[in-house]
Design a protein around this motif. Structure first.
Motif, PDB file in Angstrom:
ATOM      1  N   LEU B   5     -32.394  -4.100 -43.203  1.00 13.21           N
ATOM      2  CA  LEU B   5     -33.230  -4.547 -44.716  1.00 13.21           C
ATOM      3  C   LEU B   5     -31.734  -5.305 -45.549  1.00 13.21           C
ATOM      4  CD1 LEU B   5     -35.446  -2.024 -45.016  1.00 13.21           C
ATOM      5  CD2 LEU B   5     -35.984  -4.304 -45.102  1.00 13.21           C
ATOM      6  N   PHE B   6     -31.034  -4.376 -44.890  1.00 10.44           N
ATOM      7  CA  PHE B   6     -29.530  -4.397 -45.912  1.00 10.44           C
ATOM      8  C   PHE B   6     -29.422  -5.863 -45.915  1.00 10.44           C
ATOM      9  CE2 PHE B   6     -25.269  -5.614 -46.585  1.00 10.44           C
ATOM     10  CZ  PHE B   6     -25.128  -5.620 -47.822  1.00 10.44           C
ATOM     11  N   TYR B   7     -29.475  -6.804 -44.366  1.00 12.10           N
ATOM     12  CA  TYR B   7     -28.825  -7.759 -44.077  1.00 12.10           C
ATOM     13  C   TYR B   7     -30.002  -8.874 -45.237  1.00 12.10           C
ATOM     14  CZ  TYR B   7     -25.069  -6.711 -41.664  1.00 12.10           C
ATOM     15  OH  TYR B   7     -23.588  -5.772 -41.702  1.00 12.10           O
ATOM     16  N   PHE B   8     -31.068  -8.908 -44.868  1.00 13.85           N
ATOM     17  CA  PHE B   8     -32.241  -9.556 -45.968  1.00 13.85           C
ATOM     18  C   PHE B   8     -32.184  -9.607 -46.560  1.00 13.85           C
ATOM     19  CE2 PHE B   8     -36.601  -9.756 -47.114  1.00 13.85           C
ATOM     20  CZ  PHE B   8     -36.753 -10.732 -46.263  1.00 13.85           C
ATOM     21  N   PHE B   9     -32.112  -8.571 -47.482  1.00 14.58           N
ATOM     22  CA  PHE B   9     -32.039  -8.319 -49.383  1.00 14.58           C
ATOM     23  C   PHE B   9     -30.824  -9.037 -49.591  1.00 14.58           C
ATOM     24  CE2 PHE B   9     -35.686  -5.783 -48.615  1.00 14.58           C
ATOM     25  CZ  PHE B   9     -36.125  -6.575 -49.391  1.00 14.58           C
ATOM     26  N   ALA B  10     -29.467  -8.598 -48.714  1.00 15.01           N
ATOM     27  CA  ALA B  10     -28.427  -9.506 -49.198  1.00 15.01           C
ATOM     28  C   ALA B  10     -28.510 -11.357 -49.640  1.00 15.01           C
ATOM     29  CB  ALA B  10     -27.716  -8.998 -48.428  1.00 15.01           C
ATOM     30  N   ALA B  11     -28.633 -11.562 -48.462  1.00 11.84           N
ATOM     31  CA  ALA B  11     -28.998 -12.485 -47.990  1.00 11.84           C
ATOM     32  C   ALA B  11     -29.966 -13.740 -49.085  1.00 11.84           C
ATOM     33  CB  ALA B  11     -29.602 -12.909 -46.147  1.00 11.84           C
ATOM     34  N   LEU B  12     -31.110 -12.809 -49.175  1.00 19.27           N
ATOM     35  CA  LEU B  12     -32.079 -13.184 -50.446  1.00 19.27           C
ATOM     36  C   LEU B  12     -31.674 -13.138 -51.360  1.00 19.27           C
ATOM     37  CD1 LEU B  12     -35.030 -14.400 -49.978  1.00 19.27           C
ATOM     38  CD2 LEU B  12     -35.706 -12.131 -50.694  1.00 19.27           C
ATOM     39  N   THR B  13     -30.489 -12.464 -51.641  1.00 26.67           N
ATOM     40  CA  THR B  13     -29.893 -12.188 -53.279  1.00 26.67           C
ATOM     41  C   THR B  13     -29.360 -13.065 -53.471  1.00 26.67           C
ATOM     42  OG1 THR B  13     -29.834  -9.747 -53.333  1.00 26.67           O
ATOM     43  CG2 THR B  13     -28.915 -10.313 -54.866  1.00 26.67           C
ATOM     44  N   LEU B  14     -28.597 -13.674 -52.461  1.00 29.93           N
ATOM     45  CA  LEU B  14     -27.409 -14.806 -52.493  1.00 29.93           C
ATOM     46  C   LEU B  14     -27.912 -15.789 -52.749  1.00 29.93           C
ATOM     47  CD1 LEU B  14     -24.669 -13.551 -50.300  1.00 29.93           C
ATOM     48  CD2 LEU B  14     -24.493 -13.369 -52.425  1.00 29.93           C
ATOM     49  N   LEU B  15     -29.281 -16.306 -51.830  1.00 28.57           N
ATOM     50  CA  LEU B  15     -29.963 -17.074 -51.883  1.00 28.57           C
ATOM     51  C   LEU B  15     -30.347 -17.762 -53.322  1.00 28.57           C
ATOM     52  CD1 LEU B  15     -31.348 -18.032 -48.543  1.00 28.57           C
ATOM     53  CD2 LEU B  15     -30.360 -19.311 -49.746  1.00 28.57           C
ATOM     54  N   SER B  16     -31.375 -16.548 -53.883  1.00 27.11           N
ATOM     55  CA  SER B  16     -32.027 -16.300 -55.247  1.00 27.11           C
ATOM     56  C   SER B  16     -30.880 -17.027 -56.273  1.00 27.11           C
ATOM     57  CB  SER B  16     -32.958 -15.756 -55.423  1.00 27.11           C
ATOM     58  OG  SER B  16     -32.453 -14.383 -55.408  1.00 27.11           O
ATOM     59  N   ALA B  17     -29.762 -16.482 -55.693  1.00 27.50           N
ATOM     60  CA  ALA B  17     -28.746 -16.500 -57.032  1.00 27.50           C
ATOM     61  C   ALA B  17     -27.828 -17.531 -57.237  1.00 27.50           C
ATOM     62  CB  ALA B  17     -27.047 -15.218 -56.790  1.00 27.50           C
TER      63      ALA B  17
END
Lengths: 101, 173
Positions: B5-17
């Motif tokens: 979950l952490f890696y998924f949301f971290a990746a999503l955060t960076l992608l959308s940033a």
């Protein structure tokens, strides 16, 4: 291995660098402002992570203050952008160069 | 489970940033900023900061993004056909960002930071109840609360003054 402090701090640093990159890169003042907010969010993420891993609440309370200040800052900043637009009819930074030369 | 979950949301955060930085349309940038904020809220939940996650969604994703979208609509500044950045500024910004990254990396490597607790502390005395927030806001942090209140008042006055139209100024009529 569980996700530790280092992963959170790495994420926060990367987010901050992306925001910094965007502030330097973009020309639309509104997007620059959004990137600035991204940097702020990155620092709050670091604070929350440090607070959680040190077992103290102070970081969380500090983030509470940061959110308040950020809300005030956004309101004032957007009012400045609107005032700027009224005067110069543009928000593109490359056209706001009256201090050049 | 919580790791992925952490890696998924971290990746999503960076992608959308990254999308905020690179999308040409300002409205699309604002919407990916919204996604980034929501993912950061999820990360806050994973760090047990439930109130802060709620406030982040409420204040940032609710009020701030709505304000951004409103101003973009008001100024009609979507971007459209014009290039959002040039190649030269791209190279310069990439170098500056890399320098910042290297600087932070060197600092982290050579400081004591790497030696501090990298895993969750064993004692479960840490709690993020509303009660804890209230107690510390009204004891240790009483002065900052008052200063913040004053700051909000000043910001409100500042916005009112800024949005007022002055007759003498060289406004575009």
């Amino acid at each position: 291995m569980n996700v530790g402090l280092n992963e959170y701090i790495l994420l926060s640093v990367l987010l901050f660098v992306i925001g910094f990159f965007g502030v330097l890169l973009r020309k639309n003042t509104l997007v620059i402002y959004m990137c600035l907010e991204l940097m702020l969010i990155a620092s709050t993420l670091a604070l929350v992570a440090f607070s959680r891993f040190n077992g103290r609440m102070d970081g969380n309370v500090f983030v509470f203050f940061i959110l308040t200040v950020a809300a005030a800052e956004v309101a004032v900043g957007l009012a400045i952008i609107v005032a700027l637009f009224r005067k110069r009819l543009t928000v593109q930074v490359e056209e706001l160069n009256s201090l050049k030369n | 489970m919580s790791n992925s979950l952490f890696y998924f949301f971290a990746a999503l955060t960076l992608l959308s940033a990254g999308a905020v930085v690179f999308l040409r349309n300002a409205v699309a940038a604002a919407l990916s900023f919204f996604v980034s904020l929501c993912c950061t809220g999820v990360l806050f939940v994973m760090l047990d900061a439930y109130l802060l996650a709620f406030m982040l969604i409420l204040v940032y994703a609710g009020a701030v993004v709505a304000l951004f979208l409103f101003i973009i609509m008001l100024l009609d500044m979507q971007g459209g056909t014009r290039k959002p950045f040039t190649k030269a500024s791209m190279v310069a910004s990439a170098i500056a960002g890399a320098l910042l990254l290297v600087g932070v990396g060197v600092f982290a490597k050579h400081s004591e930071f790497a030696a501090t607790a990298a895993t969750l502390p064993a004692d479960s005395s840490f709690s993020t109840d509303l009660k804890v927030y209230g107690a510390s806001l009204f004891t240790t942090y009483l002065l900052p609360v008052q200063v913040i209140g004053f700051l909000l008042l000043i910001a409100m006055l500042g916005v009112i003054v800024l949005s007022k139209r002055f007759d003498g100024a060289e406004d575009i009529q």
